[in-house]
Design a protein around this motif. Structure first.
Motif, PDB file in Angstrom:
ATOM      1  N   GLY A 130     -52.310  14.423  48.021  1.00 15.30           N
ATOM      2  CA  GLY A 130     -50.935  14.564  48.452  1.00 15.30           C
ATOM      3  C   GLY A 130     -49.956  14.766  47.297  1.00 15.30           C
ATOM      4  O   GLY A 130     -48.739  14.698  47.490  1.00 15.30           O
ATOM      5  N   ILE A 131     -50.462  15.024  46.118  1.00 15.88           N
ATOM      6  CA  ILE A 131     -49.607  15.193  44.952  1.00 15.88           C
ATOM      7  C   ILE A 131     -48.761  16.464  45.099  1.00 15.88           C
ATOM      8  O   ILE A 131     -49.209  17.460  45.673  1.00 15.88           O
ATOM      9  N   ARG A 132     -47.541  16.441  44.595  1.00  8.79           N
ATOM     10  CA  ARG A 132     -46.638  17.579  44.734  1.00  8.79           C
ATOM     11  C   ARG A 132     -46.915  18.621  43.652  1.00  8.79           C
ATOM     12  O   ARG A 132     -47.107  18.279  42.479  1.00  8.79           O
ATOM     13  N   THR A 133     -46.901  19.893  44.049  1.00 11.46           N
ATOM     14  CA  THR A 133     -47.194  20.978  43.113  1.00 11.46           C
ATOM     15  C   THR A 133     -46.145  22.087  43.218  1.00 11.46           C
ATOM     16  O   THR A 133     -45.399  22.167  44.195  1.00 11.46           O
ATOM     17  N   LEU A 134     -46.125  22.952  42.218  1.00  5.97           N
ATOM     18  CA  LEU A 134     -45.269  24.134  42.165  1.00  5.97           C
ATOM     19  C   LEU A 134     -46.109  25.312  41.683  1.00  5.97           C
ATOM     20  O   LEU A 134     -47.073  25.131  40.931  1.00  5.97           O
ATOM     21  N   PRO A 135     -45.774  26.530  42.073  1.00  6.96           N
ATOM     22  CA  PRO A 135     -46.510  27.692  41.564  1.00  6.96           C
ATOM     23  C   PRO A 135     -46.289  27.850  40.055  1.00  6.96           C
ATOM     24  O   PRO A 135     -45.170  27.659  39.556  1.00  6.96           O
ATOM     25  N   ALA A 136     -47.332  28.186  39.353  1.00  2.52           N
ATOM     26  CA  ALA A 136     -47.196  28.503  37.928  1.00  2.52           C
ATOM     27  C   ALA A 136     -46.448  29.829  37.780  1.00  2.52           C
ATOM     28  O   ALA A 136     -46.395  30.635  38.716  1.00  2.52           O
ATOM     29  N   LYS A 137     -45.852  30.052  36.619  1.00  3.35           N
ATOM     30  CA  LYS A 137     -45.031  31.241  36.397  1.00  3.35           C
ATOM     31  C   LYS A 137     -45.814  32.418  35.837  1.00  3.35           C
ATOM     32  O   LYS A 137     -45.525  33.575  36.139  1.00  3.35           O
ATOM     33  N   ARG A 138     -46.817  32.131  35.014  1.00  5.18           N
ATOM     34  CA  ARG A 138     -47.493  33.209  34.277  1.00  5.18           C
ATOM     35  C   ARG A 138     -48.956  33.388  34.660  1.00  5.18           C
ATOM     36  O   ARG A 138     -49.556  34.414  34.306  1.00  5.18           O
ATOM     37  N   ILE A 139     -49.550  32.410  35.303  1.00  6.28           N
ATOM     38  CA  ILE A 139     -50.946  32.535  35.727  1.00  6.28           C
ATOM     39  C   ILE A 139     -51.053  32.181  37.210  1.00  6.28           C
ATOM     40  O   ILE A 139     -50.114  31.648  37.807  1.00  6.28           O
ATOM     41  N   ASN A 140     -52.198  32.465  37.789  1.00  7.81           N
ATOM     42  CA  ASN A 140     -52.419  32.229  39.209  1.00  7.81           C
ATOM     43  C   ASN A 140     -52.961  30.811  39.416  1.00  7.81           C
ATOM     44  O   ASN A 140     -54.158  30.598  39.581  1.00  7.81           O
ATOM     45  N   CYS A 141     -52.059  29.852  39.374  1.00 12.91           N
ATOM     46  CA  CYS A 141     -52.464  28.455  39.489  1.00 12.91           C
ATOM     47  C   CYS A 141     -51.251  27.628  39.919  1.00 12.91           C
ATOM     48  O   CYS A 141     -50.223  28.180  40.329  1.00 12.91           O
ATOM     49  N   LEU A 142     -51.357  26.318  39.847  1.00 15.47           N
ATOM     50  CA  LEU A 142     -50.282  25.417  40.249  1.00 15.47           C
ATOM     51  C   LEU A 142     -49.924  24.467  39.113  1.00 15.47           C
ATOM     52  O   LEU A 142     -50.767  24.107  38.297  1.00 15.47           O
ATOM     53  N   LEU A 143     -48.665  24.045  39.104  1.00 17.92           N
ATOM     54  CA  LEU A 143     -48.184  22.997  38.215  1.00 17.92           C
ATOM     55  C   LEU A 143     -48.077  21.702  39.005  1.00 17.92           C
ATOM     56  O   LEU A 143     -47.843  21.726  40.220  1.00 17.92           O
ATOM     57  N   ILE A 144     -48.237  20.566  38.342  1.00 18.09           N
ATOM     58  CA  ILE A 144     -47.998  19.272  38.993  1.00 18.09           C
ATOM     59  C   ILE A 144     -46.525  18.941  38.823  1.00 18.09           C
ATOM     60  O   ILE A 144     -46.034  18.754  37.702  1.00 18.09           O
ATOM     61  N   GLU A 145     -45.808  18.884  39.939  1.00 14.68           N
ATOM     62  CA  GLU A 145     -44.351  18.813  39.909  1.00 14.68           C
ATOM     63  C   GLU A 145     -43.814  17.576  39.198  1.00 14.68           C
ATOM     64  O   GLU A 145     -42.847  17.651  38.432  1.00 14.68           O
ATOM     65  N   ASP A 146     -44.403  16.417  39.427  1.00  9.02           N
ATOM     66  CA  ASP A 146     -43.870  15.170  38.879  1.00  9.02           C
ATOM     67  C   ASP A 146     -44.521  14.760  37.568  1.00  9.02           C
ATOM     68  O   ASP A 146     -44.337  13.632  37.105  1.00  9.02           O
ATOM     69  N   ALA A 147     -45.272  15.665  36.969  1.00 11.88           N
ATOM     70  CA  ALA A 147     -45.906  15.370  35.682  1.00 11.88           C
ATOM     71  C   ALA A 147     -44.874  15.358  34.569  1.00 11.88           C
ATOM     72  O   ALA A 147     -43.762  15.877  34.706  1.00 11.88           O
ATOM     73  N   VAL A 148     -45.250  14.779  33.446  1.00 15.79           N
ATOM     74  CA  VAL A 148     -44.387  14.766  32.268  1.00 15.79           C
ATOM     75  C   VAL A 148     -44.221  16.184  31.706  1.00 15.79           C
ATOM     76  O   VAL A 148     -43.125  16.592  31.319  1.00 15.79           O
ATOM     77  N   ALA A 149     -45.320  16.946  31.683  1.00 18.50           N
ATOM     78  CA  ALA A 149     -45.290  18.317  31.173  1.00 18.50           C
ATOM     79  C   ALA A 149     -46.475  19.095  31.733  1.00 18.50           C
ATOM     80  O   ALA A 149     -47.501  18.510  32.118  1.00 18.50           O
TER      81      ALA A 149
END
Length: 211
Positions: A130-149
């Motif tokens: 259930g972790i929140r994610t966002l689309p990556a900008k430069r590659i076809n993957c996801l970012l973890i929204e609430d991560a430090v970086a």
């Protein structure tokens, strides 16, 4: 500097110990005792953990929690990670040829534990967490929204090292969360996860306690 700093002469004198150079060197050598390799490795804790994400051909994004990570070049910016040679996550990254490296916050211990102890070969770990994610900008993957970086990486090289494989990624984009708390650490060999106590610039007053 050696493995540790020598005590000052005044500190030694206060304890009634000799302050001659030969005494200092002898005392320094006596403080290192040969040990079982596994016992010595346990001294590395607390150790920061990272989450690595890569997309499978079926569109599912597979996350895995790792402890083996380091920045290895500034120009160009590159990072290395390491994982077992037979792991599902290694296969996913080698096929995708790209990945996201994420620094989870100390509030994401439950998800990090899930990602590091379950195989994405048999379940959708992101959906289960259930972790929140966002689309990556430069590659076809996801970012973890609430991560430090988060760091978007292109796979550039690999190296077999015994039962693990080292992967080299070139960082092509980076993202930070200014409101995130501190990073997440593993504090022992039993995969207990926590934030850690840190000090402010004066080195005197703790500003955050381990949870």
């Amino acid at each position: 500097r050696g493995i540790h700093s020598l005590p000052s002469r005044s500190a030694l004198a206060a304890r009634g110990l000799s302050t001659t150079s030969s005494s200092l060197l002898r005392k320094d050598e006596d403080m290192q005792v040969e040990a079982i390799i596994d016992d010595a490795i346990e001294k590395k804790y607390p150790e920061p953990v990272v989450i690595v994400l890569a997309k499978e051909k079926n569109g599912k994004v597979n996350p895995i929690t790792l402890r083996c990570c380091m920045f290895t070049s500034f120009m160009p910016p590159r990072v290395v990670i390491s994982m077992g040679k037979n792991w599902h996550s290694l296969e996913v990254i080698l096929k995708a040829k790209e990945f996201v490296l994420s620094f989870p916050s100390e509030l994401q211990a439950e998800s990090a534990l899930l990602f590091g102890t379950k195989s994405g070969k048999y379940m959708d770990k992101l959906a289960a967490s259930g972790i929140r994610t966002l689309p990556a900008k430069r590659i076809n993957c996801l970012l973890i929204e609430d991560a430090v970086a988060n760091f978007e990486c292109r796979l550039t090289d690999k190296l077999r090292t015994g039962d693990h494989v080292i992967l080299v990624g070139e960082i092509i984009a980076a993202h930070v969360n200014p409101e995130a708390p501190g990073r997440l650490y593993t504090i022992d060999e039993d995969f207990n996860l926590s934030g850690i106590r840190v000090k402010n610039k004066s080195g005197k007053k703790p500003v955050r306690d381990a949870k």
